[in-house]
Design a protein around this motif. Structure first.
Motif, PDB file in Angstrom:
ATOM      1  N   GLN A 139     -12.125 -20.770 -10.659  1.00 29.70           N
ATOM      2  CA  GLN A 139     -13.252 -20.677 -11.585  1.00 29.70           C
ATOM      3  C   GLN A 139     -14.272 -19.648 -11.091  1.00 29.70           C
ATOM      4  N   SER A 140     -14.495 -19.647  -9.787  1.00 31.14           N
ATOM      5  CA  SER A 140     -15.485 -18.727  -9.229  1.00 31.14           C
ATOM      6  C   SER A 140     -15.077 -17.267  -9.424  1.00 31.14           C
ATOM      7  N   HIS A 141     -13.776 -16.999  -9.260  1.00 26.80           N
ATOM      8  CA  HIS A 141     -13.317 -15.610  -9.332  1.00 26.80           C
ATOM      9  C   HIS A 141     -12.667 -15.250 -10.661  1.00 26.80           C
ATOM     10  N   GLY A 142     -12.482 -16.246 -11.535  1.00 30.74           N
ATOM     11  CA  GLY A 142     -11.832 -15.948 -12.808  1.00 30.74           C
ATOM     12  C   GLY A 142     -10.380 -15.551 -12.638  1.00 30.74           C
ATOM     13  N   LEU A 174      -7.384 -12.093   0.357  1.00 33.56           N
ATOM     14  CA  LEU A 174      -8.600 -11.872   1.141  1.00 33.56           C
ATOM     15  C   LEU A 174      -9.771 -12.648   0.537  1.00 33.56           C
ATOM     16  N   ARG A 175      -9.843 -12.678  -0.801  1.00 29.93           N
ATOM     17  CA  ARG A 175     -10.951 -13.404  -1.446  1.00 29.93           C
ATOM     18  C   ARG A 175     -10.851 -14.913  -1.171  1.00 29.93           C
ATOM     19  N   LEU A 182     -16.512 -10.417   7.463  1.00 27.24           N
ATOM     20  CA  LEU A 182     -16.486 -10.131   6.021  1.00 27.24           C
ATOM     21  C   LEU A 182     -17.377 -11.064   5.200  1.00 27.24           C
ATOM     22  N   VAL A 183     -17.800 -12.153   5.803  1.00 32.68           N
ATOM     23  CA  VAL A 183     -18.589 -13.116   5.017  1.00 32.68           C
ATOM     24  C   VAL A 183     -20.033 -13.127   5.508  1.00 32.68           C
ATOM     25  N   HIS A 206     -22.676  -9.568  -1.842  1.00 32.58           N
ATOM     26  CA  HIS A 206     -22.934  -9.916  -0.447  1.00 32.58           C
ATOM     27  C   HIS A 206     -21.661  -9.812   0.391  1.00 32.58           C
ATOM     28  N   MET A 231     -11.926 -15.439   2.414  1.00 37.69           N
ATOM     29  CA  MET A 231     -13.374 -15.242   2.551  1.00 37.69           C
ATOM     30  C   MET A 231     -14.130 -16.420   1.945  1.00 37.69           C
ATOM     31  N   THR A 272     -14.661  -7.890 -11.442  1.00 38.15           N
ATOM     32  CA  THR A 272     -14.979  -9.270 -11.799  1.00 38.15           C
ATOM     33  C   THR A 272     -15.266 -10.112 -10.557  1.00 38.15           C
ATOM     34  N   LEU A 296      -4.426  -1.461  -2.210  1.00 36.54           N
ATOM     35  CA  LEU A 296      -3.738  -2.679  -1.808  1.00 36.54           C
ATOM     36  C   LEU A 296      -3.283  -3.403  -3.068  1.00 36.54           C
ATOM     37  N   MET A 347       0.852  -1.180   0.000  1.00 34.92           N
ATOM     38  CA  MET A 347       0.000   0.000   0.000  1.00 34.92           C
ATOM     39  C   MET A 347       0.888   1.230   0.000  1.00 34.92           C
ATOM     40  N   MET A 350      -9.166   0.590  -3.278  1.00 38.02           N
ATOM     41  CA  MET A 350      -8.276  -0.273  -2.495  1.00 38.02           C
ATOM     42  C   MET A 350      -8.204  -1.683  -3.068  1.00 38.02           C
ATOM     43  N   VAL A 351      -9.308  -2.174  -3.583  1.00 40.70           N
ATOM     44  CA  VAL A 351      -9.309  -3.477  -4.256  1.00 40.70           C
ATOM     45  C   VAL A 351     -10.178  -3.355  -5.505  1.00 40.70           C
ATOM     46  N   VAL A 377     -18.767  -7.459   2.424  1.00 34.94           N
ATOM     47  CA  VAL A 377     -18.644  -6.164   3.099  1.00 34.94           C
ATOM     48  C   VAL A 377     -17.210  -5.637   3.061  1.00 34.94           C
ATOM     49  N   LEU A 378     -16.343  -6.349   2.323  1.00 33.16           N
ATOM     50  CA  LEU A 378     -14.928  -5.938   2.277  1.00 33.16           C
ATOM     51  C   LEU A 378     -14.766  -4.506   1.776  1.00 33.16           C
ATOM     52  N   ARG A 390     -16.987 -11.993  -7.797  1.00 34.17           N
ATOM     53  CA  ARG A 390     -18.353 -12.515  -7.739  1.00 34.17           C
ATOM     54  C   ARG A 390     -18.916 -12.545  -6.335  1.00 34.17           C
ATOM     55  N   LEU A 391     -18.103 -12.057  -5.388  1.00 36.59           N
ATOM     56  CA  LEU A 391     -18.622 -11.966  -4.016  1.00 36.59           C
ATOM     57  C   LEU A 391     -19.282 -10.612  -3.779  1.00 36.59           C
ATOM     58  N   ASP A 422      -5.524  -8.463  -2.274  1.00 36.73           N
ATOM     59  CA  ASP A 422      -6.929  -8.529  -2.692  1.00 36.73           C
ATOM     60  C   ASP A 422      -7.342  -9.991  -2.878  1.00 36.73           C
TER      61      ASP A 422
END
Lengths: 159, 159
Positions: free
Chosen positions: B34-37, B11-12, B132-133, A106, B15, A100, B3, A1, A90-91, A108-109, A102-103, B8
């Motif tokens: 696959q979910s996030h590409g 964190l995904r 976060l989730v 829903h 999560m 892109t 960041l 950062m 930030m992200v 809160v990040l 897909r979270l 990034d």
């Protein structure tokens, strides 16, 4: 950062101008370039942006240069960082067009990192440019008119 | 100011693992990819680092994958960002070896930006991965064992 080099150099230009604000001769791009070892062309673009943002006034020609538009104590560090740092995404999901993730819907990040960024800026909002530069005694060598070249030797006096 | 993509994506991954922590089958790199590409090879490096940092446990072979090493409510978001984000040098002078700024010795900018960064991280220190989730109701489709492929259709249920 990290902040961009653009913002880093913008802060240095403003701090330099704040240091020499009382000097008769305006600060020149050449002296900041030489003092900091930054290219003139890069600094020129930064100075143009700082002038466009109402932070610097510039005068052309012999004896020209730049000065702070307002006293250093009236220039908020947070405000400078906000206008010069164009990217506070930030992200990836901060940019809805290119997101892109897909979270997103829903997750809160984004809100959490946004709050953290606001806390970062709040610290800077509490400071002015005057807080960033050394207090110079009247008659200090730092206040003497520069000869046109870099006043590195003057800066060294307070190092 | 942003960041790194590394943080990034880390964190995904965490999560995603937190979301599926109660599922019988561990999360696989393929399903996150696959979910996030995101490319598998990039994710593999991130998962290896998260495992090295004691945040994920990984198992090899058929039925293998990754799980959070501790419950999501015990994993600090601030701690994750601190270990994954290697560069907190807000401006050049944070790195003493490569610093060319000649204001350094009498400049308070470094301390000011350091304080702002601490304020940023303090916000994240106050949160855990569980914050976060989404809270999943028991028996939710999101908790069903994945078939090995990406559970994108499940994620869509809560979008």
């Amino acid at each position: 950062m990290r902040l961009t080099q653009w913002t880093d150099y913008a802060l240095r230009v403003l701090m330099y101008c704040a240091t020499y604000q009382e000097r008769e001769q305006p600060v020149t791009i050449s002296e900041v370039a030489q003092s900091h070892g930054i290219s003139r062309s890069h600094l020129t673009k930064i100075v143009q942006e700082l002038a466009a943002q109402g932070l610097l006034e510039t005068t052309r020609g012999r004896g020209g240069g730049m000065r702070l538009m307002r006293p250093a104590r009236e220039i908020s560090v947070g405000a400078v960082v906000r206008v010069m740092e164009s990217d506070f995404e930030m992200v990836e999901c901060f940019n809805l067009e290119n997101n892109t993730c897909r979270l997103s819907s829903h997750c809160v990040l984004k809100g959490v990192l946004g709050s953290a960024t606001q806390a970062y800026l709040a610290v800077l909002d509490g400071l002015t440019l005057a807080d960033l530069v050394p207090q110079l005694p009247e008659g200090s060598a730092l206040l003497a008119p520069a000869s046109g070249a870099a006043p590195v030797h003057m800066l060294r006096l307070v190092q």
